[in-house]
Scaffold this motif. Structure first.
Motif, mmCIF file in Angstrom:
data_model
loop_
_atom_site.group_PDB
_atom_site.id
_atom_site.type_symbol
_atom_site.label_atom_id
_atom_site.label_comp_id
_atom_site.label_asym_id
_atom_site.label_seq_id
_atom_site.Cartn_x
_atom_site.Cartn_y
_atom_site.Cartn_z
ATOM 1 N N MET A 1 8.876 47.729 22.153
ATOM 2 C CA MET A 1 8.288 48.006 23.445
ATOM 3 C C MET A 1 9.405 48.337 24.430
ATOM 4 O O MET A 1 10.474 47.746 24.382
ATOM 5 N N ILE A 2 9.132 49.259 25.316
ATOM 6 C CA ILE A 2 10.113 49.592 26.349
ATOM 7 C C ILE A 2 9.805 48.777 27.597
ATOM 8 O O ILE A 2 8.663 48.716 28.047
ATOM 9 N N ARG A 3 10.849 48.130 28.135
ATOM 10 C CA ARG A 3 10.744 47.358 29.372
ATOM 11 C C ARG A 3 11.752 47.898 30.367
ATOM 12 O O ARG A 3 12.789 48.435 29.999
ATOM 13 N N GLY A 4 11.461 47.719 31.639
ATOM 14 C CA GLY A 4 12.382 48.101 32.694
ATOM 15 C C GLY A 4 13.175 46.906 33.163
ATOM 16 O O GLY A 4 12.626 45.823 33.343
ATOM 17 N N ILE A 5 14.459 47.108 33.339
ATOM 18 C CA ILE A 5 15.333 46.080 33.904
ATOM 19 C C ILE A 5 15.875 46.639 35.208
ATOM 20 O O ILE A 5 16.446 47.728 35.238
ATOM 21 N N ARG A 6 15.689 45.893 36.291
ATOM 22 C CA ARG A 6 16.133 46.330 37.606
ATOM 23 C C ARG A 6 17.466 45.692 37.940
ATOM 24 O O ARG A 6 17.756 44.570 37.554
ATOM 25 N N GLY A 7 18.247 46.429 38.698
ATOM 26 C CA GLY A 7 19.500 45.904 39.197
ATOM 27 C C GLY A 7 19.905 46.640 40.448
ATOM 28 O O GLY A 7 19.471 47.776 40.680
ATOM 29 N N ALA A 8 20.713 45.986 41.280
ATOM 30 C CA ALA A 8 21.218 46.635 42.488
ATOM 31 C C ALA A 8 22.539 45.978 42.879
ATOM 32 O O ALA A 8 22.782 44.799 42.575
ATOM 33 N N ILE A 9 23.370 46.764 43.538
ATOM 34 C CA ILE A 9 24.672 46.292 44.004
ATOM 35 C C ILE A 9 25.033 47.091 45.255
ATOM 36 O O ILE A 9 24.579 48.228 45.407
ATOM 37 N N THR A 10 25.806 46.501 46.113
ATOM 38 C CA THR A 10 26.288 47.236 47.283
ATOM 39 C C THR A 10 27.784 47.474 47.137
ATOM 40 O O THR A 10 28.477 46.766 46.412
ATOM 41 N N VAL A 11 28.251 48.499 47.840
ATOM 42 C CA VAL A 11 29.686 48.783 47.929
ATOM 43 C C VAL A 11 30.092 48.637 49.390
ATOM 44 O O VAL A 11 29.252 48.695 50.291
ATOM 45 N N SER A 12 31.370 48.437 49.617
ATOM 46 C CA SER A 12 31.837 48.234 50.997
ATOM 47 C C SER A 12 31.977 49.544 51.766
ATOM 48 O O SER A 12 31.925 49.555 52.992
ATOM 49 N N ALA A 13 32.157 50.652 51.028
ATOM 50 C CA ALA A 13 32.311 51.968 51.657
ATOM 51 C C ALA A 13 32.041 53.050 50.617
ATOM 52 O O ALA A 13 32.017 52.781 49.417
ATOM 53 N N ASP A 14 31.871 54.272 51.085
ATOM 54 C CA ASP A 14 31.621 55.407 50.200
ATOM 55 C C ASP A 14 32.937 55.922 49.618
ATOM 56 O O ASP A 14 33.430 56.984 49.992
ATOM 57 N N HIS A 15 33.501 55.129 48.693
ATOM 58 C CA HIS A 15 34.750 55.486 48.022
ATOM 59 C C HIS A 15 34.459 55.648 46.534
ATOM 60 O O HIS A 15 33.871 54.755 45.909
ATOM 61 N N ALA A 16 34.865 56.762 45.964
ATOM 62 C CA ALA A 16 34.560 57.084 44.572
ATOM 63 C C ALA A 16 34.983 55.986 43.605
ATOM 64 O O ALA A 16 34.219 55.621 42.707
ATOM 65 N N ASP A 17 36.183 55.451 43.763
ATOM 66 C CA ASP A 17 36.656 54.416 42.842
ATOM 67 C C ASP A 17 35.780 53.169 42.881
ATOM 68 O O ASP A 17 35.442 52.598 41.847
ATOM 69 N N GLU A 18 35.414 52.758 44.079
ATOM 70 C CA GLU A 18 34.576 51.560 44.212
ATOM 71 C C GLU A 18 33.174 51.812 43.656
ATOM 72 O O GLU A 18 32.593 50.938 43.003
ATOM 73 N N ILE A 19 32.638 52.982 43.873
ATOM 74 C CA ILE A 19 31.314 53.320 43.335
ATOM 75 C C ILE A 19 31.345 53.246 41.819
ATOM 76 O O ILE A 19 30.458 52.661 41.193
ATOM 77 N N GLN A 20 32.389 53.794 41.213
ATOM 78 C CA GLN A 20 32.496 53.743 39.756
ATOM 79 C C GLN A 20 32.641 52.307 39.262
ATOM 80 O O GLN A 20 31.927 51.885 38.352
ATOM 81 N N GLU A 21 33.536 51.543 39.848
ATOM 82 C CA GLU A 21 33.773 50.167 39.412
ATOM 83 C C GLU A 21 32.538 49.289 39.570
ATOM 84 O O GLU A 21 32.177 48.541 38.662
ATOM 85 N N GLU A 22 31.889 49.373 40.717
ATOM 86 C CA GLU A 22 30.739 48.508 40.969
ATOM 87 C C GLU A 22 29.520 48.924 40.147
ATOM 88 O O GLU A 22 28.747 48.066 39.712
ATOM 89 N N THR A 23 29.352 50.217 39.898
ATOM 90 C CA THR A 23 28.260 50.663 39.031
ATOM 91 C C THR A 23 28.465 50.140 37.619
ATOM 92 O O THR A 23 27.532 49.615 36.996
ATOM 93 N N GLN A 24 29.677 50.270 37.103
ATOM 94 C CA GLN A 24 29.960 49.746 35.769
ATOM 95 C C GLN A 24 29.750 48.234 35.717
ATOM 96 O O GLN A 24 29.164 47.708 34.763
ATOM 97 N N ARG A 25 30.210 47.549 36.743
ATOM 98 C CA ARG A 25 30.033 46.085 36.802
ATOM 99 C C ARG A 25 28.552 45.720 36.731
ATOM 100 O O ARG A 25 28.147 44.832 35.977
#
Length: 127
Positions: A1-25
């Motif tokens: 069966m397919i289920r949805g898993i939700r997640g969310a995270i915030t970043v401190s600013a619109d910086h590419a490195d932080e977006i990549q790191e926090e998304t992976q985290r």
């Protein structure tokens, strides 16, 4: 069966490195909390608030070891006045035999405020 898993995270600013790191985290924490392997993932949809535009969070997921074949897509959230800024949201569709109530949704950083009921569940289960 397919289920949805939700997640969310915030970043401190619109910086590419932080977006990549926090998304992976976030994605790795969602997988860990739910014992998910990349092969179990049918697809991932990632949305960002409109104040995030310096990087594609989907690219961050594709660069995780063994996640390069997982279908991933990015989009923007609705720009609702008063909504949480600098937020990355993930909807992961997974093949699992786990019941809906046993899914562990993951909210990190300021995004814990979006769903304190689910954030508390995840914190209790990970101890």
């Amino acid at each position: 069966m397919i289920r949805g898993i939700r997640g969310a995270i915030t970043v401190s600013a619109d910086h590419a490195d932080e977006i990549q790191e926090e998304t992976q985290r976030l994605v790795l924490e969602m997988a860990k909390e739910n014992n998910i392997e990349p092969e179990d993932v049918a697809s991932v949809i990632i949305s960002t608030t409109t104040d995030i535009s310096s990087a594609f969070p989907a690219k961050a997921v594709r660069t995780i070891k063994e996640w390069n074949y997982v279908p991933v897509m990015c989009t923007h959230e609705m720009d609702v006045p008063g909504s949480m800024p600098l937020c990355i949201r993930v909807m992961m569709h997974v093949n699992t035999g786990v019941g809906q109530k046993e899914i562990h949704h993951v909210y990190l950083n300021e995004a814990k405020k979006l769903r304190p009921d689910l954030s508390a569940k995840s914190q209790v289960s990970s101890k």
